[in-house]
Enzyme design. Structure first.
Site, mmCIF file in Angstrom:
data_model
loop_
_atom_site.group_PDB
_atom_site.id
_atom_site.type_symbol
_atom_site.label_atom_id
_atom_site.label_comp_id
_atom_site.label_asym_id
_atom_site.label_seq_id
_atom_site.Cartn_x
_atom_site.Cartn_y
_atom_site.Cartn_z
ATOM 1 N N CYS A 112 -3.629 4.555 -3.760
ATOM 2 C CA CYS A 112 -2.287 4.218 -4.247
ATOM 3 C C CYS A 112 -2.028 4.826 -5.629
ATOM 4 O O CYS A 112 -1.877 6.038 -5.737
ATOM 5 C CB CYS A 112 -2.055 2.714 -4.215
ATOM 6 S SG CYS A 112 -0.309 2.274 -4.399
ATOM 7 N N HIS A 220 -3.290 1.400 1.569
ATOM 8 C CA HIS A 220 -4.167 0.375 0.995
ATOM 9 C C HIS A 220 -5.293 -0.032 1.959
ATOM 10 O O HIS A 220 -5.293 -1.144 2.496
ATOM 11 C CB HIS A 220 -3.349 -0.854 0.609
ATOM 12 C CG HIS A 220 -2.529 -0.658 -0.618
ATOM 13 N ND1 HIS A 220 -3.028 -0.848 -1.885
ATOM 14 C CD2 HIS A 220 -1.258 -0.226 -0.775
ATOM 15 C CE1 HIS A 220 -2.090 -0.572 -2.778
ATOM 16 N NE2 HIS A 220 -1.007 -0.193 -2.132
ATOM 17 N N GLU A 222 -8.171 -0.988 1.238
ATOM 18 C CA GLU A 222 -8.967 -2.101 0.692
ATOM 19 C C GLU A 222 -8.506 -3.455 1.240
ATOM 20 O O GLU A 222 -9.306 -4.389 1.357
ATOM 21 C CB GLU A 222 -8.905 -2.098 -0.840
ATOM 22 C CG GLU A 222 -7.683 -2.708 -1.488
ATOM 23 C CD GLU A 222 -6.400 -1.904 -1.345
ATOM 24 O OE1 GLU A 222 -5.310 -2.444 -1.597
ATOM 25 O OE2 GLU A 222 -6.484 -0.696 -0.978
#
Length: 253
Positions: A112, A220, A222
């Site tokens: 990001c 994203h 994660e």
């Protein structure tokens, strides 16, 4: 052999009148639970950090997302108040870490804000408020919804045939959770575009000629790394690169 350690540069945050060096739990947890590595949170200072001293002590660099944006002056643009919020201490910390990590062949995963920092560090530029551009979707995080809903996996990106990421995720369409107001405009000379959204927005890059794993994604991974297969695969690939680097470094110590 003990678990290798990666660096995660901090954001500067203010809570109750006190300044903190902070990192989001999702990144630290994905590193531990999926990449199977430990993390050092690197304090963000506008001056005073010794980049090589920090990198001497780690085996990888994870540059996380953030609510702040890279300052436009760093890519030759005029800063407007609407382009913020900014975090100059983070900029001053991450950009030298990225450049030096690449020079040293230290594995890098940029997410990001991280992919935007990677692009700027290597000489590229960013586009702000991309949802205002003709033909570009609104990639911003939905307002007034639960965080899990906001970060749900719902957008297609197209991974290029023969790209670095295709080795792990395959070529063609995959679904991701891409949330951002800014995006890469002019791609840095040292970067290869790996994936795009259907509106043409750059969603992933790799470093051309990198000595090790060096990938940036706008989405994203994660957030759902423990449950979503592509997200998990990306973190596992980063973890494996970190372990390979750590093993090679141990042999020369």
């Amino acid at each position: 052999m003990p678990k290798p350690i990666i660096a995660i540069p901090a954001d500067i945050r203010e809570f109750d009148g006190t300044v903190w060096h902070a990192a989001q739990n999702q990144y630290v947890r994905a590193a531990l639970k999926v990449a199977d590595v430990m993390s050092f949170i690197i304090p963000a200072f506008e001056e005073g950090n010794d980049t090589d001293a920090l990198l001497d002590r780690v085996d990888g660099l994870l540059v996380s997302g953030s609510a702040t944006n890279v300052h436009p002056s760093l890519y030759g643009a005029e800063a407007k108040e609407s382009d913020g919020p900014f975090d100059p201490a983070r900029d001053a910390t991450t950009l030298p870490l990225i450049r030096r990590a690449l020079e040293r062949g230290i594995p890098l995963l940029a997410i990001c804000r991280g992919i935007q920092e990677l692009n700027v560090a290597l000489g590229g530029t960013l586009a702000t408020e991309i949802h205002e551009q003709p033909g570009i979707w609104d990639h911003r995080k939905p307002a007034d919804v639960e965080r899990d809903v906001a970060f749900s996996i719902r957008q297609d990106v197209i991974i290029a045939e023969g790209s670095c990421i295709a080795r792990y995720l395959g070529a063609g369409k995959i679904k991701v959770n891409s949330l951002h107001r800014q995006a890469i405009s002019k791609t840095a000379p040292g970067l290869q575009v790996e994936a795009v959204a259907e509106d043409g927005t750059i969603e992933a890059v790799s470093v051309i000629g990198a000595r090790g794993f060096a990938v940036g994604v706008q989405w994203h991974p994660e957030y759902w790394a423990e449950t979503d297969k592509p997200s998990r695969t990306l973190f596992e690939a980063f973890g494996e690169a970190v372990r390979t680097y750590a093993s090679a470094r141990a042999l020369t110590a």
